[in-house]
Design a protein around this motif. Structure first.
Motif, mmCIF file in Angstrom:
data_model
loop_
_atom_site.group_PDB
_atom_site.id
_atom_site.type_symbol
_atom_site.label_atom_id
_atom_site.label_comp_id
_atom_site.label_asym_id
_atom_site.label_seq_id
_atom_site.Cartn_x
_atom_site.Cartn_y
_atom_site.Cartn_z
ATOM 1 N N UNK A 1 0.826 -1.198 0.000
ATOM 2 C CA UNK A 1 0.000 0.000 0.000
ATOM 3 C C UNK A 1 0.864 1.253 0.000
ATOM 4 N N UNK A 2 0.403 2.255 -0.755
ATOM 5 C CA UNK A 2 1.078 3.558 -0.800
ATOM 6 C C UNK A 2 0.216 4.548 -0.040
ATOM 7 N N UNK A 3 0.811 5.255 0.918
ATOM 8 C CA UNK A 3 0.049 6.230 1.700
ATOM 9 C C UNK A 3 0.626 7.625 1.491
ATOM 10 N N UNK A 4 -0.231 8.615 1.647
ATOM 11 C CA UNK A 4 0.190 10.013 1.472
ATOM 12 C C UNK A 4 -0.273 10.854 2.656
ATOM 13 N N UNK A 5 0.463 11.918 2.909
ATOM 14 C CA UNK A 5 0.075 12.885 3.953
ATOM 15 C C UNK A 5 0.859 14.163 3.722
ATOM 16 N N UNK A 6 0.231 15.280 4.019
ATOM 17 C CA UNK A 6 0.960 16.548 3.967
ATOM 18 C C UNK A 6 1.395 16.883 5.386
ATOM 19 N N UNK A 7 2.708 17.047 5.546
ATOM 20 C CA UNK A 7 3.286 17.222 6.879
ATOM 21 C C UNK A 7 4.183 18.458 6.901
ATOM 22 N N UNK A 8 4.506 18.901 8.109
ATOM 23 C CA UNK A 8 5.451 19.999 8.286
ATOM 24 C C UNK A 8 6.858 19.410 8.290
ATOM 25 N N UNK A 9 7.674 19.810 7.343
ATOM 26 C CA UNK A 9 9.006 19.233 7.171
ATOM 27 C C UNK A 9 9.998 20.006 8.050
ATOM 28 N N UNK A 10 10.083 19.586 9.322
ATOM 29 C CA UNK A 10 10.872 20.333 10.298
ATOM 30 C C UNK A 10 12.380 20.155 10.132
ATOM 31 N N UNK A 11 12.780 19.231 9.257
ATOM 32 C CA UNK A 11 14.213 19.051 8.988
ATOM 33 C C UNK A 11 14.789 20.240 8.230
ATOM 34 N N UNK A 12 13.912 21.044 7.659
ATOM 35 C CA UNK A 12 14.355 22.220 6.904
ATOM 36 C C UNK A 12 13.748 23.476 7.523
ATOM 37 N N UNK A 13 14.586 24.434 7.867
ATOM 38 C CA UNK A 13 14.128 25.698 8.450
ATOM 39 C C UNK A 13 14.544 26.846 7.545
ATOM 40 N N UNK A 14 13.588 27.684 7.180
ATOM 41 C CA UNK A 14 13.877 28.816 6.300
ATOM 42 C C UNK A 14 14.372 30.022 7.101
#
Length: 412
Positions: A4-17
């Motif tokens: 199964x392939x799952x998707x989600x929109x998450x906050x990518x905290x590994x990158x900080x602008x």
């Protein structure tokens, strides 16, 4: 599809602008492996503090956060459509299909943009220009940045052709833009974005106009007029004339190949190069080898760089610091400048045909054919991968031959 392939929109905290926020990304999980994809687009950059993101994903978000959550939902829906359409999932294939964030799979312009980007990345600038102009023309006709594939029925394509004709476009240009549109349809169908049942081209549908009967080649007597034409030394007109002749003598090489020639492409007897247009299409592409005639030597001595180091360009149009986009702009300006001057030369010497840089290529092939050279040899000299392409170059010659043959029928 297997796992199964799952998707989600998450906050990518590994990158900080720089503003302290983090980007929101689409996370795709398959076989315990996770990949993250940007969802930014031309209208919005999705970046949030942790508090802002929590407000977006809350059960009942308010105001702008409610709008963003709806956009997230639409992006995920499109990602799921892509995944569902795939016979077997791979992250690489998904990335290609997902393209720009939130790309609308029913919008033909989205597919155009994707294809144009691919051509630019691969330095395929002729195709890049063709598809870019085709897309702009389609946008103008519909007056929108959103054109559903289903709007382009065979009947609508007929109306579109009529509109392009009313705008003063030639049948050759119209055929080119329609061919690009047909290619986009095939890509979208191959990827499952639109049904294969809906295809407005082909039998019973819209047929592309043909510009094959346009006679571009010059006769030997007309080429002689250009060769002997005298103009002010080292003037823009003489530059144009000499570049046209150089192209004609170099097996009809196009300007994109000529301006990229380096002294390492020359030895005592030959100029050898690989066409930019075909070098990416086949790993077995043969180099074109042209005898270094006295005329070619003369033109190189006249216009070429005096420093003949192997890595130096023969002509002084380019330098090593230029990007591909800068080279393309330089090439476009050079072709326009050359075409403008060649049309003036043709008028002065009494040639009624339109003479452009492209005419040199057709003239080279047609002169060889009239001299009895085989189509196979001509195709190899032009750098063609198949004889059908070569035959299209020789159409005008064949038409004149038919007229000559007909005269013999009553030669009594």
């Amino acid at each position: 599809m297997g796992a199964k392939v799952t998707t989600a929109i998450v906050l990518y905290k590994a990158q900080t602008k720089k503003n302290g926020k983090h980007p929101a990304k689409l996370r795709v999980t398959y076989n315990r492996k996770q990949m993250y994809y940007s969802i930014d687009n031309k209208e919005r950059v999705y970046e949030f503090t942790l508090d802002e993101f929590n407000k977006v994903i809350a059960p009942k978000p308010r105001g702008v956060f409610k709008d963003i959550k709806l956009e997230f939902s639409l992006i995920e829906d499109k990602a799921k459509k892509i995944i569902t359409s795939m016979d077997s999932f791979s992250f690489r294939q998904f990335k290609t299909r997902f393209g720009i964030a939130g790309g609308d799979l029913t919008n033909i312009l989205y597919y155009f943009e994707r294809r144009i980007t691919e051509y630019g990345d691969n330095d395929q600038w002729c195709s890049w220009a063709q598809f870019t102009t085709a897309m702009r023309t389609l946008k103008r006709y519909f007056g929108s940045n959103q054109v559903d594939f289903r709007e382009l029925s065979a009947h609508e394509l007929e109306k579109y052709e009529q509109w392009m004709t009313s705008q003063g476009l030639s049948m050759s240009s119209i055929g080119s833009y329609m061919a690009a549109t047909r290619t986009i349809f095939k890509i979208a169908q191959r990827e499952g974005a639109i049904s294969k049942d809906f295809y407005p081209f082909g039998e019973g549908g819209y047929k592309l106009p043909s510009g094959q009967n346009i006679k571009r080649a010059l006769k030997m007597s007309e080429i002689e007029k250009i060769y002997k034409y005298e103009c002010e030394a080292f003037s823009p007109r003489e530059e144009a004339k000499d570049l046209w002749l150089f192209s004609y003598l170099l097996n009809g090489a196009n300007m994109n190949d000529i301006i990229r020639l380096k002294y390492k492409n020359i030895n005592d007897e030959f100029i050898t190069f690989i066409r930019r247009k075909t070098r990416r299409k086949s790993k077995s592409t043969k180099p074109i080898s042209v005898a270094l005639t006295d005329d070619l030597k003369r033109l190189i001595d006249k216009w070429g760089n005096k420093d003949r180091s192997s890595e130096n360009y023969i002509f002084r149009f380019l330098n090593e610091e230029m990007t591909e986009k800068q080279i393309r702009r330089c090439l476009d300006r050079l072709i326009k400048r050359t075409n403008d001057q060649m049309k003036k030369i043709a008028k002065e010497v009494g040639i009624e045909k339109t003479v452009t840089t492209y005419t040199a290529r057709h003239s080279f092939s047609t002169v060889l054919k009239r001299s009895g050279v085989s189509t196979e040899f001509i195709g190899e000299s032009l750098g063609h991968n198949n004889l059908r392409t070569t035959e299209l170059y020789l159409d005008s010659f064949e038409d004149e031959t038919k007229k000559e043959v007909a005269k013999h029928l009553t030669a009594f």
